[in-house]
Design a protein around this motif. Structure first.
Motif: not given
Length: 453
Positions: A387-406
């Motif tokens: 998601a556009e709002d998450d593009r700056d977060k993806v390189f943060t440690r422990f961040w997941r777009a889909d926690p349950a799946r990953t």
């Protein structure tokens, strides 16, 4: 007293500079005044001698001899009480002289004489000499000259006193202007030391003291950000470790209580969670070493095209096992200055991330191309995207777009953070964008080596 000492010292320093300046000026003025005024008196006496010589030349030319010229001329020469005139003929014989107002021919003790002489010229020939002598008591200066000098020195002393007073006041005001910001920095530092992490000086401006306050605030912001970073890291690590540890603990306790059988399935679950803990611990350690600069990097000229191709080849088995179609387009001959092993690790992490977020049967594409003086590595997929709002977060440690799946698929949320650290250590940058395949595209830009630009 400690806070008042700086303004006081600066005020004293300003006053001391003013006093030193006044003393030096007084010494220089006295010496200069003495010499220049002596020259002035000598030049004036010389001019007077020249005037008297010219007068006697006229008298000699009229009379034709010195007897008449001298007797007639001396009657008309105005001689002050401190001036004496002597006339000599061309042979150097004394013809006549005046006596000063004291009626003494020889100076008495305490008197000083200054003499000037001028030739008496008639029709281009020297017919005599006029010698003019000025006598003053105690030195070359007259009482009027001494009065002028004393008045000048008194005026200089008054100016010096005013300058010292003004310098002291200006020093006190200026020092207060300097001391207040410094005191503000000190108070802020004391508040931070006492536990108030939000304390800031709030200073801004273009002068050095304001820059000091602004720099202090920036330092405090950096320290606070680092503290929050450590707190967040501790919380994230605790959260990531808690889940597998709870699963292991619950399974073991159930097996000990006889609720669950000690069979291959339960032991396999414990083994999987233990392996995951090991991978997580190793990843956290690796990321920490990268972020602190402790991880070794061997930077040297490398064949970037071969490096990317090797990273793709290493991930081919993973793509086949997950049912993904792997596409690659690697431009040949691109060279860079870097660590080949670390770049293989970074590209491998991007490929692993793409496989994890792309459904089975999807497409993962790797491209290496050149854009100007940069090499561009793109890893795109047809997965769920970012998601556009998450593009700056993806390189943060422990961040997941889909926690349950990953978490179910074994994702640790550290791989992309490692990619960012590796790329930045190579002087490059990485970003996330939408992919024309429908998922996400991660683009790494690295500077090419000098001979490739």
């Amino acid at each position: 007293m400690r806070h008042r000492s700086l303004p006081f010292r600066l005020a004293v320093a300003f006053a001391a500079v003013a006093v030193a300046t006044a003393v030096i000026a007084a010494v220089v003025l006295t010496v200069t005044w003495q010499r220049q005024f002596e020259r002035y008196i000598e030049r004036g006496l010389q001019d007077r001698a020249a005037e008297i010589a010219d007068y006697f030349a006229v008298q000699y030319e009229r009379a034709g001899d010195w007897d008449t010229a001298a007797s007639t001329g001396l009657l008309h020469v105005a001689v002050s009480a401190d001036l004496r005139v002597q006339l000599f003929d061309d042979t150097g014989e004394l013809i006549a002289r005046t006596v000063d107002g004291s009626a003494e021919e020889e100076p008495s003790a305490g008197w000083t004489e200054v003499t000037a002489e001028a030739d008496i010229v008639v029709s281009g020939e020297v017919v005599g000499t006029a010698i003019v002598t000025q006598r003053t008591r105690g030195g070359i200066f007259t009482e009027r000259d001494e009065w002028l000098r004393q008045t000048s020195l008194w005026a200089l002393g008054l100016a010096a006193a005013i300058a010292v007073a003004l310098a002291s006041v200006a020093g006190a005001l200026y020092s207060r202007g300097i001391a207040r910001p410094i005191e503000a920095v000190t108070r802020t530092a004391e508040r931070i030391r006492a536990g108030d992490r939000s304390a800031r000086t709030g200073m801004s401006g273009g002068d050095p003291v304001a820059d000091l306050g602004a720099t202090f605030d920036q330092m405090a912001d950096a320290v606070e950000a680092e503290r929050r970073f450590e707190q967040q890291l501790t919380a994230d690590v605790a959260h990531e470790l808690r889940t597998p540890l709870q699963a292991i603990q619950a399974t073991v306790e159930a097996m000990q209580d006889g609720v669950l059988p000690t069979d291959e399935e339960r032991l396999s679950l414990i083994h999987d969670e233990t392996v995951r803990l090991g991978r997580l611990t190793q990843s956290i350690l690796e990321l920490s070493r990268l972020e602190t600069g402790a991880a070794p990097f061997t930077l040297s000229p490398i064949d970037l095209s071969a490096t990317v191709a090797l990273a793709v080849e290493n991930s081919r088995a993973l793509m086949e096992s997950t049912g993904h179609r792997l596409e690659e387009s690697v431009a040949p001959g691109l060279r860079a200055h870097g660590d080949a092993d670390r770049l293989i690790q970074a590209v491998g992490n991007l490929l692993s991330n793409a496989a994890r977020y792309t459904p089975e049967g999807g497409v993962v594409r790797v491209r290496l191309l050149r854009e100007g003086a940069e090499a561009v590595i793109e890893v795109a997929d047809s997965g769920i995207g970012v998601a556009e709002d998450d593009r700056d977060k993806v390189f943060t440690r422990f961040w997941r777009a889909d926690p349950a799946r990953t978490r179910a698929s074994g994702g640790l949320g550290i791989g992309l953070a490692v990619v960012r650290e590796i790329v930045e250590r190579h002087g490059g940058r990485v970003g996330a964008h939408p992919s024309d395949l429908g998922g996400a595209a991660f683009v790494v830009r690295l500077p090419l080596s000098g001979d490739e630009r």
